[in-house]
Scaffold this motif. Structure first.
Motif, mmCIF file in Angstrom:
data_model
loop_
_atom_site.group_PDB
_atom_site.id
_atom_site.type_symbol
_atom_site.label_atom_id
_atom_site.label_comp_id
_atom_site.label_asym_id
_atom_site.label_seq_id
_atom_site.Cartn_x
_atom_site.Cartn_y
_atom_site.Cartn_z
ATOM 1 N N ARG A 103 0.834 -1.204 0.000
ATOM 2 C CA ARG A 103 0.000 0.000 0.000
ATOM 3 C C ARG A 103 0.868 1.254 0.000
ATOM 4 N N LEU A 104 1.913 1.245 0.806
ATOM 5 C CA LEU A 104 2.807 2.402 0.859
ATOM 6 C C LEU A 104 3.449 2.658 -0.493
ATOM 7 N N ARG A 105 3.774 1.596 -1.211
ATOM 8 C CA ARG A 105 4.411 1.761 -2.526
ATOM 9 C C ARG A 105 3.467 2.373 -3.542
ATOM 10 N N GLU A 106 2.169 2.273 -3.292
ATOM 11 C CA GLU A 106 1.183 2.817 -4.223
ATOM 12 C C GLU A 106 0.805 4.259 -3.907
ATOM 13 N N LEU A 107 1.241 4.777 -2.786
ATOM 14 C CA LEU A 107 0.912 6.142 -2.392
ATOM 15 C C LEU A 107 1.720 7.151 -3.199
ATOM 16 N N PRO A 108 1.294 8.421 -3.206
ATOM 17 C CA PRO A 108 2.130 9.456 -3.837
ATOM 18 C C PRO A 108 3.532 9.447 -3.247
ATOM 19 N N GLY A 109 4.530 9.338 -4.105
ATOM 20 C CA GLY A 109 5.906 9.240 -3.657
ATOM 21 C C GLY A 109 6.321 7.849 -3.242
ATOM 22 N N GLY A 110 5.446 6.866 -3.406
ATOM 23 C CA GLY A 110 5.727 5.519 -2.946
ATOM 24 C C GLY A 110 6.947 4.879 -3.575
ATOM 25 N N GLU A 111 7.304 5.325 -4.766
ATOM 26 C CA GLU A 111 8.493 4.772 -5.411
ATOM 27 C C GLU A 111 9.777 5.210 -4.699
ATOM 28 N N ARG A 112 9.666 6.188 -3.800
ATOM 29 C CA ARG A 112 10.843 6.650 -3.043
ATOM 30 C C ARG A 112 11.049 5.856 -1.745
ATOM 31 N N LEU A 113 10.157 4.931 -1.440
ATOM 32 C CA LEU A 113 10.341 4.108 -0.248
ATOM 33 C C LEU A 113 11.487 3.136 -0.499
ATOM 34 N N VAL A 114 12.557 3.255 0.290
ATOM 35 C CA VAL A 114 13.742 2.434 0.060
ATOM 36 C C VAL A 114 14.084 1.540 1.247
ATOM 37 N N GLY A 115 13.453 1.798 2.388
ATOM 38 C CA GLY A 115 13.777 0.987 3.558
ATOM 39 C C GLY A 115 12.769 1.180 4.670
ATOM 40 N N ILE A 116 12.897 0.344 5.689
ATOM 41 C CA ILE A 116 12.035 0.393 6.871
ATOM 42 C C ILE A 116 12.935 0.438 8.106
ATOM 43 N N ARG A 117 12.466 1.139 9.138
ATOM 44 C CA ARG A 117 13.221 1.205 10.391
ATOM 45 C C ARG A 117 12.244 1.179 11.566
ATOM 46 N N ALA A 142 12.146 -7.878 3.078
ATOM 47 C CA ALA A 142 13.035 -8.451 2.068
ATOM 48 C C ALA A 142 12.272 -8.746 0.783
ATOM 49 N N ASP A 143 11.087 -9.330 0.904
ATOM 50 C CA ASP A 143 10.290 -9.668 -0.277
ATOM 51 C C ASP A 143 9.888 -8.422 -1.061
ATOM 52 N N ALA A 144 9.755 -7.303 -0.355
ATOM 53 C CA ALA A 144 9.391 -6.045 -1.012
ATOM 54 C C ALA A 144 10.582 -5.371 -1.670
ATOM 55 N N GLY A 145 11.778 -5.936 -1.503
ATOM 56 C CA GLY A 145 12.964 -5.358 -2.119
ATOM 57 C C GLY A 145 13.488 -4.129 -1.400
ATOM 58 N N LEU A 146 13.156 -4.017 -0.113
ATOM 59 C CA LEU A 146 13.581 -2.874 0.679
ATOM 60 C C LEU A 146 14.732 -3.260 1.602
ATOM 61 N N ALA A 147 15.440 -2.262 2.102
ATOM 62 C CA ALA A 147 16.472 -2.479 3.113
ATOM 63 C C ALA A 147 15.851 -2.316 4.494
ATOM 64 N N TYR A 148 16.585 -2.750 5.515
ATOM 65 C CA TYR A 148 16.124 -2.562 6.893
ATOM 66 C C TYR A 148 17.206 -1.854 7.683
ATOM 67 N N ASP A 149 16.885 -0.665 8.184
ATOM 68 C CA ASP A 149 17.825 0.107 8.995
ATOM 69 C C ASP A 149 17.780 -0.340 10.448
ATOM 70 N N LEU A 150 18.954 -0.517 11.026
ATOM 71 C CA LEU A 150 19.096 -0.927 12.415
ATOM 72 C C LEU A 150 19.501 0.275 13.261
ATOM 73 N N VAL A 151 18.610 0.745 14.114
ATOM 74 C CA VAL A 151 18.983 1.761 15.094
ATOM 75 C C VAL A 151 18.995 1.060 16.444
ATOM 76 N N VAL A 152 20.199 0.713 16.881
ATOM 77 C CA VAL A 152 20.380 -0.139 18.059
ATOM 78 C C VAL A 152 21.523 0.389 18.907
#
Length: 294
Positions: A103-117, A142-152
């Motif tokens: 759903r996020l990928r379909e929103l305005p600007g969704g193509e700019r989603l590159v990762g999750i944190r 991973a299946d969505a082709g995104l990276a995962y940021d670690l803030v730890v």
């Protein structure tokens, strides 16, 4: 500090934030130390600083665990050519996380989603990343082709290692070097844990956040060097990316000073290696599509 104002063809600030306190409170801004950040920071304020520093593009990173923030950031990225990527937030433990990412990928600007944190640093369970419901969410990222940021924090790094081992198809991006104890001058056990993470090929590190982990009034390039050298040796320039951590960095240094410091810390690298740290790694890992502009 001696300026290191080199001219790279591609300079990516792979980690910065914005927030508008008239829209949403930032509950983490508590205590006298963070008082200078208790105001609104916008792209309009960042843009001239980035332009003056020669920054080509940026990655906007989540600040709070609120579902509405990510669509807002994506809309900002759609309207501003400076922001080429957004690392957003979604509830990894939700059963419908895969559908939410779509759903996020379909929103305005969704193509700019590159990762999750997620703010793992605030989780009481040091093995939060290893929970079955979180693991399901990481698999969806991973299946969505995104990276995962670690803030730890350092004590959570062993769980990061195990998570990266369990998800070899997901790129894990370590924010702020895993927040080493710069202020105390210590490196143990942070350094060994970082090396263990770097030994896995699906891991990357951000050269960011060091000035605010140090004493904000007494930090120096020489004091930061042991930490930068550790990640340079462990990850190599091809898996290291620069980030300003603006506006949090303002607690200790200006936007220009942070970039100059990173250049000083990488001053022994050759031109091609510096090009990776200051643009190429972020472009590749986050799939920003900037290489043609370099």
């Amino acid at each position: 500090m001696t300026p290191h104002r080199e001219t790279e063809a591609l300079v990516v600030d792979a980690h910065h934030h914005v927030w508008d306190l008239s829209v949403r409170d930032q509950e983490w801004l508590i205590g006298p130390r963070l008082a200078p950040l208790r105001r609104t920071f916008t792209l309009d304020e960042l843009r001239p600083r980035a332009r003056a520093a020669g920054v080509t593009a940026t990655v906007l990173v989540q600040t709070v665990t609120v579902a509405e923030e990510t669509p807002e950031f994506l809309a900002l990225a759609e309207d501003d050519p400076l922001v080429r990527g957004v690392v957003g937030w979604t509830d990894l433990t939700a059963p419908g996380v895969a559908d939410e990412l779509a759903r996020l990928r379909e929103l305005p600007g969704g193509e700019r989603l590159v990762g999750i944190r997620h703010q793992v640093q605030g989780e009481r369970d040091p093995e939060w990343l290893l929970r079955p419901d979180v693991a399901r969410g990481l698999a969806a990222v991973a299946d969505a082709g995104l990276a995962y940021d670690l803030v730890v924090r350092p004590h959570q790094l062993p769980a990061c290692v195990r998570a990266a081992e369990r998800h070899p198809g997901l790129v894990f991006v370590l924010d702020h070097l895993g927040k080493p104890p710069v202020a105390s001058g210590g490196t143990v056990p942070w350094a060994s844990a970082v090396r263990a993470l770097a030994a896995l090929p699906n891991t990357v590190c951000k050269l960011s956040g060091l000035v605010t982990e140090a004493d904000p009034e007494r930090w120096s390039v020489s004091g930061l060097r042991p930490y930068a050298d550790t990640v340079l040796e462990a990850f190599g320039p091809g898996r290291l990316m620069y980030g300003s951590d603006w506006p949090v960095c303002l607690l200790a240094a200006s936007y220009h000073e942070v970039l100059d410091t990173a250049r000083a810390l990488t001053g022994d690298l050759g031109p091609q290696e510096r090009a990776q740290v200051f643009g190429g790694t972020a472009d590749r890992v986050y799939r920003l599509g900037l290489s043609g502009r370099a």
